[in-house]
Motif scaffolding. Structure first.
Motif, PDB file in Angstrom:
ATOM      1  N   GLN A  83       8.772   4.745   3.844  1.00  0.00           N
ATOM      2  CA  GLN A  83       8.201   3.729   4.411  1.00  0.00           C
ATOM      3  C   GLN A  83       6.836   4.365   4.697  1.00  0.00           C
ATOM      4  OE1 GLN A  83       9.049   1.123   6.223  1.00  0.00           O
ATOM      5  NE2 GLN A  83       6.843   0.689   6.361  1.00  0.00           N
ATOM      6  N   LEU A  84       6.637   5.644   4.541  1.00  0.00           N
ATOM      7  CA  LEU A  84       5.122   6.325   4.538  1.00  0.00           C
ATOM      8  C   LEU A  84       4.448   5.750   3.212  1.00  0.00           C
ATOM      9  CD1 LEU A  84       5.599  10.007   6.001  1.00  0.00           C
ATOM     10  CD2 LEU A  84       4.275   7.929   6.846  1.00  0.00           C
ATOM     11  N   SER A  85       5.088   6.035   2.125  1.00  0.00           N
ATOM     12  CA  SER A  85       4.814   5.414   0.844  1.00  0.00           C
ATOM     13  C   SER A  85       4.188   3.976   0.705  1.00  0.00           C
ATOM     14  CB  SER A  85       5.573   5.788  -0.313  1.00  0.00           C
ATOM     15  OG  SER A  85       6.460   4.937  -0.096  1.00  0.00           O
ATOM     16  N   ILE A  86       4.905   3.298   1.486  1.00  0.00           N
ATOM     17  CA  ILE A  86       4.575   1.835   1.648  1.00  0.00           C
ATOM     18  C   ILE A  86       3.306   1.558   2.379  1.00  0.00           C
ATOM     19  CG2 ILE A  86       5.246  -0.326   2.465  1.00  0.00           C
ATOM     20  CD1 ILE A  86       8.175   0.243   1.875  1.00  0.00           C
ATOM     21  N   ASP A  87       3.326   2.408   3.476  1.00  0.00           N
ATOM     22  CA  ASP A  87       2.233   2.135   4.433  1.00  0.00           C
ATOM     23  C   ASP A  87       0.721   2.737   3.907  1.00  0.00           C
ATOM     24  OD1 ASP A  87       3.842   1.054   6.239  1.00  0.00           O
ATOM     25  OD2 ASP A  87       4.077   2.698   7.736  1.00  0.00           O
ATOM     26  N   VAL A  88       0.952   3.892   3.417  1.00  0.00           N
ATOM     27  CA  VAL A  88      -0.275   4.527   2.307  1.00  0.00           C
ATOM     28  C   VAL A  88      -0.852   3.457   1.513  1.00  0.00           C
ATOM     29  CG1 VAL A  88      -1.020   6.516   1.593  1.00  0.00           C
ATOM     30  CG2 VAL A  88       0.302   6.965   3.596  1.00  0.00           C
ATOM     31  N   TYR A  89       0.363   2.912   0.638  1.00  0.00           N
ATOM     32  CA  TYR A  89      -0.212   1.919  -0.323  1.00  0.00           C
ATOM     33  C   TYR A  89      -1.078   1.024   0.128  1.00  0.00           C
ATOM     34  CZ  TYR A  89       0.153  -1.184  -4.613  1.00  0.00           C
ATOM     35  OH  TYR A  89      -0.255  -2.079  -5.126  1.00  0.00           O
ATOM     36  N   ASP A  90      -0.278   0.300   1.450  1.00  0.00           N
ATOM     37  CA  ASP A  90      -1.022  -0.854   2.004  1.00  0.00           C
ATOM     38  C   ASP A  90      -2.367  -0.594   2.491  1.00  0.00           C
ATOM     39  OD1 ASP A  90       1.324  -2.243   1.544  1.00  0.00           O
ATOM     40  OD2 ASP A  90       2.258  -1.977   3.709  1.00  0.00           O
TER      41      ASP A  90
END
Length: 451
Positions: A83-90
């Motif tokens: 989830q962190l990787s998705i949010d940081v990418y966004d």
């Protein structure tokens, strides 16, 4: 204990209320996401990263977040890392917290009421989400990223803007000093798969006989005005009506923000342009309507009539561009005619009221009234035909109607669709174009109850 649980534990008291724990958990994750975002930005070279394929970028960010967590000896579950990787990418390559909502096909509207509160509309009902921005500055960065991609700007000297996302979704943003409590954003989602007439029938927006008549009207090149309030489904219905137009016709669309999704091959899309920072360079709908007349269109589709272009639109309908379509904001068909009169006056041409009404009556043949009911569902409330003038009054007769008869225990509006029993004058035109509509379609004894 995971990293998120550790942070939550520091911010909540044992035995606290569930709602307080939920708020603390949300705040904790916001803090964690912000911390990871800043740490990743410090360690990556954005220019190099932006040249990589999307999947490789995600892998790089995921690996980097893993290393950061290990360096800080902060345990996190696999789900939290993903989830962190998705949010940081966004945050880095998308529109931050909005991306999660934009990926949700069930969301039709996104309403950001400052950085602290975000609502969405699902199935016509508003719902509060747990989406938050770090602060107003974070929200402002997202707004600037949206408007800059379409060549527009927003700042204190120009605090309002209309823009669109890459997928076509329409965006309106307004910031301080006009927005007192902080930046506000409204996003009208763009349907990835446009609704077809069969979808609208299954949703009970209209009935098969009404769909059959609208199909015939479009194919017989009858000028149609779609009337309704904000969010009532005017543009959706306009898309459906345009789908009935034959493929061999040349269509010009004119919109403030390009939303229509026509499927024909010969479509020319025009969009207005706001003034630049010096207040120059504005291209209005009226200018585009006039220019469209020089483009040899078979039909003109005007996304929304809202100003002086009303007179030019009526002139086009009266001078050979039959089968043109437009929408207008109005609560009833009669109100739509009154609004058209007012808009004609904005053109700076002083026409007597009778002359304006004659122009309207000769140009527009059918008004389709749509509405969003109190239960959130959209319906066609009325299909009315303009039959001419009687003295100074434009005559109309209702062909189909939706009759409301109450609300059930679940808050759903109960009612039925029916024909009024009037055989419309446009039937002769339909026959001339080879469109045969059975008389049974106009039988007032047939009722279509809504569920």
């Amino acid at each position: 204990m995971s990293l998120r649980e550790q942070i939550i534990g520091q911010r909540t008291e044992v035995g606290g209320a569930g709602s307080a724990a939920g708020r603390a958990q949300s705040d904790a994750y916001q803090a964690l996401r912000f911390e990871m975002h800043q740490a990743v930005l410090e360690r990556v070279e954005l220019e190099r990263l932006s040249r990589m394929p999307q999947e490789q970028i995600r892998q790089e960010i995921t690996a980097l977040i893993g290393r950061i967590l290990e360096d800080r000896k902060a345990p996190a579950s696999d789900a939290e890392r993903r989830q962190l990787s998705i949010d940081v990418y966004d945050e880095m390559f998308g529109f931050g917290p909005l991306e999660a909502l934009l990926r949700d096909p069930g969301v039709s509207d996104i309403l950001v009421n400052t950085a602290r509160q975000t609502y969405v509309e699902r199935k016509g009902r508003l719902e509060l989400t747990d989406i938050q921005f770090y602060d107003d500055a974070h929200l402002m960065k997202v707004i600037e990223k949206i408007v800059s991609r379409v060549g527009r700007r927003i700042d204190e000297s120009s605090p309002m803007v209309d823009a669109r996302l890459p997928d076509g979704s329409r965006v309106n943003a307004i910031i301080p000093p006009l927005a007192v409590d902080g930046p506000l954003v409204s996003i009208r989602r763009f349907a990835v798969k446009p609704l077809q007439v069969a979808d609208m029938v299954s949703l009970q927006t209209l009935t098969p006989p009404m769909a059959e008549v609208l199909d015939g009207l479009a194919r017989a090149k009858v000028n149609i005005l779609v009337s309704g309030g904000t969010g009532s489904g005017k543009t959706t219905l306009l898309n459906v009506l345009s789908g009935f137009i034959p493929d061999n016709e040349r269509i010009v669309t004119i919109e403030d923000a390009a939303e229509l999704q026509l499927r024909q091959a010969h479509v020319l899309r025009l969009e207005t342009r706001p003034p630049n920072i010096e207040g120059k360079g504005e291209i209005t709908q009226r200018s585009l309507v006039r220019n469209a007349l020089r483009m040899r269109p078979d039909r003109i589709i005007l996304g929304e009539v809202r100003g002086a272009e009303a007179l030019d639109m009526l002139n086009a309908m009266n001078t050979g561009h039959e089968g043109s379509l437009a929408t207008i904001h109005a609560n009833t068909p009669r109100d739509a005619l009154t609004r058209l009169e007012n808009m004609i006056s904005l053109g700076g041409i002083a026409l007597p009221p009778r002359t304006m009404r004659q122009q309207i009556a000769s140009a527009i043949s059918v008004i389709v009234q749509v509405a969003r009911l109190t239960d959130g569902r959209r319906k066609i409330l009325s299909i009315s035909e303009i039959t001419g003038m009687e003295g100074d009054v434009v005559n109309m007769q209702e062909i189909f109607a939706f009759r409301r008869n109450g609300i059930d225990s679940g808050g759903n509006v109960r009612g039925y669709f029916c024909a009024t029993g009037v055989r419309p004058q446009f039937c002769d035109r339909l026959s001339a174009f080879g469109v045969n509509v059975p008389d049974a379609v106009f039988d007032p004894g047939r009722r279509f109850e809504t569920i």
